[in-house]
Design a protein around this motif. Sequence first.
Motif, PDB file in Angstrom:
ATOM      1  N   VAL A  16       0.842  -1.198   0.000  1.00  0.00           N
ATOM      2  CA  VAL A  16       0.000   0.000   0.000  1.00  0.00           C
ATOM      3  C   VAL A  16       0.881   1.254   0.000  1.00  0.00           C
ATOM      4  CG1 VAL A  16      -1.592   1.345   1.421  1.00  0.00           C
ATOM      5  CG2 VAL A  16      -2.027  -1.071   1.034  1.00  0.00           C
ATOM      6  N   VAL A  17       1.915   1.245   0.822  1.00  0.00           N
ATOM      7  CA  VAL A  17       2.834   2.390   0.876  1.00  0.00           C
ATOM      8  C   VAL A  17       3.548   2.563  -0.466  1.00  0.00           C
ATOM      9  CG1 VAL A  17       4.913   3.284   1.985  1.00  0.00           C
ATOM     10  CG2 VAL A  17       3.120   2.230   3.369  1.00  0.00           C
ATOM     11  N   VAL A  18       3.962   1.459  -1.080  1.00  0.00           N
ATOM     12  CA  VAL A  18       4.639   1.528  -2.380  1.00  0.00           C
ATOM     13  C   VAL A  18       3.704   2.134  -3.427  1.00  0.00           C
ATOM     14  CG1 VAL A  18       5.501   0.095  -4.285  1.00  0.00           C
ATOM     15  CG2 VAL A  18       6.321  -0.289  -1.971  1.00  0.00           C
ATOM     16  N   HIS A  19       2.452   1.710  -3.435  1.00  0.00           N
ATOM     17  CA  HIS A  19       1.507   2.248  -4.413  1.00  0.00           C
ATOM     18  C   HIS A  19       1.254   3.736  -4.175  1.00  0.00           C
ATOM     19  CE1 HIS A  19      -0.055  -1.266  -6.693  1.00  0.00           C
ATOM     20  NE2 HIS A  19       0.557  -1.897  -5.705  1.00  0.00           N
ATOM     21  N   LEU A  20       1.114   4.112  -2.908  1.00  0.00           N
ATOM     22  CA  LEU A  20       0.896   5.528  -2.612  1.00  0.00           C
ATOM     23  C   LEU A  20       2.091   6.372  -3.039  1.00  0.00           C
ATOM     24  CD1 LEU A  20      -0.796   5.385   0.891  1.00  0.00           C
ATOM     25  CD2 LEU A  20      -1.859   5.995  -1.272  1.00  0.00           C
ATOM     26  N   ARG A  21       3.283   5.884  -2.803  1.00  0.00           N
ATOM     27  CA  ARG A  21       4.488   6.667  -3.082  1.00  0.00           C
ATOM     28  C   ARG A  21       4.837   6.696  -4.573  1.00  0.00           C
ATOM     29  NH1 ARG A  21       7.918   8.923  -5.022  1.00  0.00           N
ATOM     30  NH2 ARG A  21      10.009   9.362  -4.361  1.00  0.00           N
ATOM     31  N   PHE A  22       4.883   5.535  -5.204  1.00  0.00           N
ATOM     32  CA  PHE A  22       5.412   5.469  -6.567  1.00  0.00           C
ATOM     33  C   PHE A  22       4.357   5.695  -7.649  1.00  0.00           C
ATOM     34  CE2 PHE A  22       8.672   3.112  -4.230  1.00  0.00           C
ATOM     35  CZ  PHE A  22       9.796   3.765  -4.694  1.00  0.00           C
ATOM     36  N   PHE A  23       3.107   5.329  -7.410  1.00  0.00           N
ATOM     37  CA  PHE A  23       2.104   5.452  -8.463  1.00  0.00           C
ATOM     38  C   PHE A  23       1.163   6.634  -8.245  1.00  0.00           C
ATOM     39  CE2 PHE A  23       2.983   0.783  -8.409  1.00  0.00           C
ATOM     40  CZ  PHE A  23       3.753   0.793  -9.557  1.00  0.00           C
ATOM     41  N   MET A  24       0.807   6.925  -6.995  1.00  0.00           N
ATOM     42  CA  MET A  24      -0.083   8.046  -6.731  1.00  0.00           C
ATOM     43  C   MET A  24       0.682   9.309  -6.351  1.00  0.00           C
ATOM     44  SD  MET A  24      -3.163   6.096  -4.794  1.00  0.00           S
ATOM     45  CE  MET A  24      -4.209   7.529  -4.800  1.00  0.00           C
ATOM     46  N   HIS A  25       1.989   9.193  -6.194  1.00  0.00           N
ATOM     47  CA  HIS A  25       2.886  10.309  -5.889  1.00  0.00           C
ATOM     48  C   HIS A  25       2.472  11.049  -4.614  1.00  0.00           C
ATOM     49  CE1 HIS A  25       4.742   9.652  -9.756  1.00  0.00           C
ATOM     50  NE2 HIS A  25       3.558   9.734 -10.333  1.00  0.00           N
ATOM     51  N   ILE A  26       2.067  10.304  -3.599  1.00  0.00           N
ATOM     52  CA  ILE A  26       1.725  10.876  -2.300  1.00  0.00           C
ATOM     53  C   ILE A  26       2.983  10.839  -1.442  1.00  0.00           C
ATOM     54  CG2 ILE A  26       0.270  10.690  -0.256  1.00  0.00           C
ATOM     55  CD1 ILE A  26      -1.323  11.299  -2.739  1.00  0.00           C
ATOM     56  N   THR A  27       3.498  12.007  -1.099  1.00  0.00           N
ATOM     57  CA  THR A  27       4.699  12.093  -0.270  1.00  0.00           C
ATOM     58  C   THR A  27       4.379  12.938   0.958  1.00  0.00           C
ATOM     59  OG1 THR A  27       5.469  14.049  -1.430  1.00  0.00           O
ATOM     60  CG2 THR A  27       6.213  11.925  -2.288  1.00  0.00           C
ATOM     61  N   LEU A  28       5.369  13.155   1.786  1.00  0.00           N
ATOM     62  CA  LEU A  28       5.187  13.978   2.972  1.00  0.00           C
ATOM     63  C   LEU A  28       5.522  15.448   2.716  1.00  0.00           C
ATOM     64  CD1 LEU A  28       6.610  11.569   5.686  1.00  0.00           C
ATOM     65  CD2 LEU A  28       4.227  12.015   5.105  1.00  0.00           C
ATOM     66  N   ALA A  29       5.629  15.835   1.464  1.00  0.00           N
ATOM     67  CA  ALA A  29       5.897  17.232   1.120  1.00  0.00           C
ATOM     68  C   ALA A  29       4.698  18.090   1.521  1.00  0.00           C
ATOM     69  CB  ALA A  29       6.159  17.366  -0.379  1.00  0.00           C
ATOM     70  N   SER A  30       4.956  19.350   1.798  1.00  0.00           N
ATOM     71  CA  SER A  30       3.898  20.230   2.313  1.00  0.00           C
ATOM     72  C   SER A  30       2.789  20.465   1.293  1.00  0.00           C
ATOM     73  CB  SER A  30       4.492  21.555   2.759  1.00  0.00           C
ATOM     74  OG  SER A  30       5.107  22.198   1.659  1.00  0.00           O
ATOM     75  N   ASN A  31       3.105  20.448   0.000  1.00  0.00           N
ATOM     76  CA  ASN A  31       2.070  20.694  -0.998  1.00  0.00           C
ATOM     77  C   ASN A  31       1.181  19.466  -1.216  1.00  0.00           C
ATOM     78  OD1 ASN A  31       4.059  19.198  -2.187  1.00  0.00           O
ATOM     79  ND2 ASN A  31       4.075  20.331  -4.109  1.00  0.00           N
ATOM     80  N   LYS A  32       1.606  18.313  -0.774  1.00  0.00           N
ATOM     81  CA  LYS A  32       0.814  17.090  -0.905  1.00  0.00           C
ATOM     82  C   LYS A  32       0.143  16.702   0.408  1.00  0.00           C
ATOM     83  CE  LYS A  32       2.131  15.970  -5.122  1.00  0.00           C
ATOM     84  NZ  LYS A  32       1.301  15.610  -6.226  1.00  0.00           N
ATOM     85  N   ARG A  33       0.270  17.521   1.420  1.00  0.00           N
ATOM     86  CA  ARG A  33      -0.250  17.185   2.741  1.00  0.00           C
ATOM     87  C   ARG A  33      -1.762  17.001   2.731  1.00  0.00           C
ATOM     88  NH1 ARG A  33       3.031  16.984   7.227  1.00  0.00           N
ATOM     89  NH2 ARG A  33       4.516  17.915   5.812  1.00  0.00           N
ATOM     90  N   GLU A  34      -2.479  17.784   1.918  1.00  0.00           N
ATOM     91  CA  GLU A  34      -3.933  17.657   1.854  1.00  0.00           C
ATOM     92  C   GLU A  34      -4.329  16.286   1.319  1.00  0.00           C
ATOM     93  OE1 GLU A  34      -2.400  20.295   0.240  1.00  0.00           O
ATOM     94  OE2 GLU A  34      -2.694  21.777   1.816  1.00  0.00           O
ATOM     95  N   ASP A  35      -3.606  15.813   0.306  1.00  0.00           N
ATOM     96  CA  ASP A  35      -3.897  14.490  -0.242  1.00  0.00           C
ATOM     97  C   ASP A  35      -3.664  13.407   0.807  1.00  0.00           C
ATOM     98  OD1 ASP A  35      -4.457  15.653  -2.660  1.00  0.00           O
ATOM     99  OD2 ASP A  35      -2.463  15.269  -3.500  1.00  0.00           O
ATOM    100  N   LEU A  36      -2.577  13.534   1.545  1.00  0.00           N
ATOM    101  CA  LEU A  36      -2.264  12.559   2.575  1.00  0.00           C
ATOM    102  C   LEU A  36      -3.322  12.568   3.678  1.00  0.00           C
ATOM    103  CD1 LEU A  36      -0.241  10.462   3.626  1.00  0.00           C
ATOM    104  CD2 LEU A  36       0.937  12.333   4.789  1.00  0.00           C
ATOM    105  N   LEU A  37      -3.773  13.746   4.087  1.00  0.00           N
ATOM    106  CA  LEU A  37      -4.820  13.833   5.105  1.00  0.00           C
ATOM    107  C   LEU A  37      -6.133  13.229   4.607  1.00  0.00           C
ATOM    108  CD1 LEU A  37      -4.181  17.361   6.623  1.00  0.00           C
ATOM    109  CD2 LEU A  37      -3.753  15.152   7.676  1.00  0.00           C
ATOM    110  N   LEU A  38      -6.437  13.425   3.344  1.00  0.00           N
ATOM    111  CA  LEU A  38      -7.644  12.837   2.771  1.00  0.00           C
ATOM    112  C   LEU A  38      -7.568  11.314   2.794  1.00  0.00           C
ATOM    113  CD1 LEU A  38     -10.317  13.282   1.257  1.00  0.00           C
ATOM    114  CD2 LEU A  38      -8.986  13.241  -0.846  1.00  0.00           C
ATOM    115  N   ILE A  39      -6.421  10.774   2.441  1.00  0.00           N
ATOM    116  CA  ILE A  39      -6.251   9.320   2.452  1.00  0.00           C
ATOM    117  C   ILE A  39      -6.308   8.782   3.874  1.00  0.00           C
ATOM    118  CG2 ILE A  39      -4.578   7.488   2.002  1.00  0.00           C
ATOM    119  CD1 ILE A  39      -3.813   9.052  -0.525  1.00  0.00           C
ATOM    120  N   LEU A  40      -5.669   9.465   4.819  1.00  0.00           N
ATOM    121  CA  LEU A  40      -5.713   9.006   6.213  1.00  0.00           C
ATOM    122  C   LEU A  40      -7.130   9.062   6.782  1.00  0.00           C
ATOM    123  CD1 LEU A  40      -2.443  10.577   7.641  1.00  0.00           C
ATOM    124  CD2 LEU A  40      -2.891   8.177   7.108  1.00  0.00           C
TER     125      LEU A  40
END
Length: 115
Positions: free
Chosen positions: A61-85
């Motif tokens: 799941v982490v591999v798919h989020l990181r490599f295919f959906m490009h979800i990282t811990l960068a500040s501009n992607k934080r909203e996407d990460l919060l939505l997924i969490l």
Amino acid sequence: MSARQLNERQTRECQSEQRSYLWGFGLALVLTLIPFGLVAFTDVERLTVWITIGLCALVQVVVHLRFFMHITLASNKREDLLLILFTVLILVILCGGTLWILFDLYQRMLPNMMP
């Protein structure tokens, strides 16, 4: 790619993205083949197999989020990460509540057959 010429920066960016996809594909393939090989070709304890499958699934799941959906811990992607969490939290609450209700009903209906 289109017929137009890419400048050097775009070419490096494209190669970097392709490399990222290939790493993700390779990791996902390995994380799929490990549990499959463990179940199909070895005689390991049942609990070990379940733990291995669960761990490989979580890492995948982490591999798919990181490599295919490009979800990282960068500040501009934080909203996407919060939505997924938040989605994961809702799913855990729903699945946990369902299991709680099912086990409670099972215990009330067949109390002497509980494992």
